[in-house]
Design a protein around this motif. Structure first.
Motif, short mmCIF file in Angstrom:
data_model
loop_
_atom_site.label_atom_id
_atom_site.label_comp_id
_atom_site.label_asym_id
_atom_site.label_seq_id
_atom_site.Cartn_x
_atom_site.Cartn_y
_atom_site.Cartn_z
N ASP A 24 0.60 -1.19 0.28
CA ASP A 24 -0.26 -0.20 -0.10
C ASP A 24 0.88 1.27 0.01
O ASP A 24 0.12 2.14 0.22
CB ASP A 24 -0.59 -0.08 0.84
CG ASP A 24 -0.20 0.08 2.56
OD1 ASP A 24 0.90 -0.26 2.69
OD2 ASP A 24 -1.27 -0.30 3.67
N THR A 25 1.97 0.90 -0.22
CA THR A 25 2.71 1.76 -0.08
C THR A 25 2.56 3.18 -1.57
O THR A 25 2.98 2.13 -2.67
CB THR A 25 4.91 2.21 -0.41
OG1 THR A 25 4.48 1.61 1.17
CG2 THR A 25 5.09 3.26 -0.35
N SER A 26 2.36 3.91 -2.12
CA SER A 26 2.26 5.38 -2.94
C SER A 26 3.76 5.14 -3.97
O SER A 26 4.21 4.71 -3.43
CB SER A 26 1.80 6.21 -2.54
OG SER A 26 2.70 7.05 -2.24
N THR A 27 3.04 5.21 -5.13
CA THR A 27 3.83 5.93 -6.01
C THR A 27 5.31 6.62 -5.15
O THR A 27 6.34 6.88 -5.71
CB THR A 27 3.49 5.59 -7.12
OG1 THR A 27 2.88 4.79 -7.78
CG2 THR A 27 4.18 6.26 -8.45
N ARG A 205 6.37 0.54 -9.50
CA ARG A 205 6.21 1.21 -8.49
C ARG A 205 6.94 2.62 -8.45
O ARG A 205 6.42 3.02 -8.09
CB ARG A 205 6.76 -0.06 -6.98
CG ARG A 205 6.08 -1.10 -7.58
CD ARG A 205 6.24 -1.95 -6.19
NE ARG A 205 5.24 -0.66 -5.06
CZ ARG A 205 5.83 -1.59 -4.13
NH1 ARG A 205 5.85 -2.32 -3.20
NH2 ARG A 205 4.97 -0.53 -2.82
N ILE A 206 8.01 2.91 -9.22
CA ILE A 206 8.49 3.98 -9.25
C ILE A 206 7.82 4.66 -10.11
O ILE A 206 7.71 5.54 -10.15
CB ILE A 206 10.46 3.76 -9.91
CG1 ILE A 206 10.87 2.66 -8.91
CG2 ILE A 206 10.74 5.21 -10.37
CD1 ILE A 206 12.56 2.34 -9.36
N PHE A 207 8.07 4.18 -11.38
CA PHE A 207 7.25 5.33 -12.33
C PHE A 207 5.33 5.51 -12.77
O PHE A 207 5.21 6.12 -13.24
CB PHE A 207 7.29 4.46 -13.72
CG PHE A 207 9.42 4.99 -13.92
CD1 PHE A 207 9.72 6.11 -13.57
CD2 PHE A 207 10.07 3.17 -13.78
CE1 PHE A 207 11.13 6.67 -14.18
CE2 PHE A 207 11.51 4.00 -13.71
CZ PHE A 207 12.15 5.01 -14.04
N GLY A 208 5.06 4.04 -11.38
CA GLY A 208 3.12 4.03 -11.17
C GLY A 208 3.13 3.66 -12.42
O GLY A 208 1.50 4.07 -12.69
N THR A 209 3.20 2.73 -13.63
CA THR A 209 2.62 2.12 -14.20
C THR A 209 1.75 1.18 -14.25
O THR A 209 1.35 0.36 -15.56
CB THR A 209 3.97 2.16 -15.69
OG1 THR A 209 4.98 0.69 -14.81
CG2 THR A 209 4.97 3.36 -16.44
#
Ligand code: URA
Length: 210
Positions: A24-27, A205-209
Motif C-alpha cells: 500500500d506504499t504509494s508511487t 512501482r517507481i514510475f506508477g505504470t
C-alpha cells in the motif's frame, strides 16, 4: 575469485526498504524512498574507493588532504528501474558520469535482450557502479556487466535493493570478480521470475505504470 556479497544491514536502509516493500506504499512514497535509500547505499558503495593525496590551501596554510582517485565514477543504470536509484546516488556523487543500458526480459525465456548501450569516454580509467533494484534471475545483470567489461573499466560494483540466492549464484558464476551490494537476500523466485517476498515490479512501482 572473491564472489563478494556486501549485505547492507544499516537500520535506516532496512527501515526504508520495509516501507518500500509494503503493497500500500504509494508511487510518490516509493519514489521518495528509492531516492533516500540510494543516498545511503552510495555511502556504503564508496567506502573503499581508492584515494589520492592532493595539495590544497586552507585559509590558514597548505596541507595534504585526500580525494577520490581517478576519473569520475560512472553510474550505469539498467533501464528502466535502475533510474529510480540514480538521483539519490547523484546527490552523493554529483560529478559522476551516467551510462544507460537498455535490456528487456524476454517473458518466455527470461533472458536479457539489449536494445540500448551508452557509456562515457575513457572507461579504462573509471570505476563503475551498476544500478538495478532487483537481482532476480541475474540474467540482466550478467548481460549488463558482460557488456560493460568489454569497455575495460578500472572496476565494477553491482548494487540492488533486493536480491535472491538464484540471482546471486548466476551473477557470480559469470562475474565472480564483481562485488554485489544489497540490503536484502530474499527467499527466492516465483514461476514468473519475480523475487518473493520482494517488492513487486520495481519499474512499475517507481514510475506508477500499474
Ligand atoms: N524485476 C522486478 O521488478 N521485480 C522482481 O521481483 C523481479 C524482477
Amino acid at each position: 575469485m572473491s564472489r563478494d556479497v556486501h549485505l547492507i544491514d544499516h537500520p535506516l536502509v532496512q527501515h526504508k526498504l520495509t516501507l518500500m516493500r509494503r503493497k500500500d506504499t504509494s508511487t510518490k512514497s516509493f519514489r521518495e524512498l528509492a531516492h533516500e535509500i540510494s543516498i545511503l547505499l552510495a555511502y556504503e558503495l564508496t567506502r573503499d574507493m581508492p584515494m589520492q593525496e592532493v595539495e590544497i590551501e586552507t585559509p590558514l596554510e597548505r596541507m595534504t588532504s585526500r580525494m577520490i582517485d581517478g576519473k569520475k565514477v560512472v553510474l550505469a543504470s539498467i533501464l528502466r528501474a535502475g533510474n529510480g536509484l540514480l538521483d539519490g546516488m547523484l546527490q552523493v556523487l554529483p560529478a559522476a558520469r551516467v551510462g544507460h543500458i537498455g535490456l528487456y526480459r524476454d517473458p518466455v525465456s527470461l533472458q536479457a535482450v539489449e536494445y540500448y548501450f551508452k557509456m562515457p569516454q575513457d572507461m579504462q580509467e573509471r570505476d563503475v557502479i551498476v544500478l538495478d533494484p532487483m537481482l532476480a534471475t541475474g540474467n540482466s545483470a550478467v548481460a549488463a556487466v558482460t557488456r560493460l567489461k568489454a569497455t575495460g573499466p578500472r572496476s565494477i560494483r553491482f548494487v540492488c535493493l533486493v536480491s535472491c540466492p538464484e540471482g546471486i549464484r548466476t551473477f557470480h558464476e559469470h562475474h565472480p570478480d564483481v562485488p554485489i551490494y544489497t540490503p536484502a537476500i530474499d527467499r527466492g523466485l516465483n514461476d514468473h521470475g519475480y523475487i518473493v517476498p520482494g517488492l513487486g515490479d520495481a519499474g512499475d512501482r517507481i514510475f506508477g505504470t500499474k
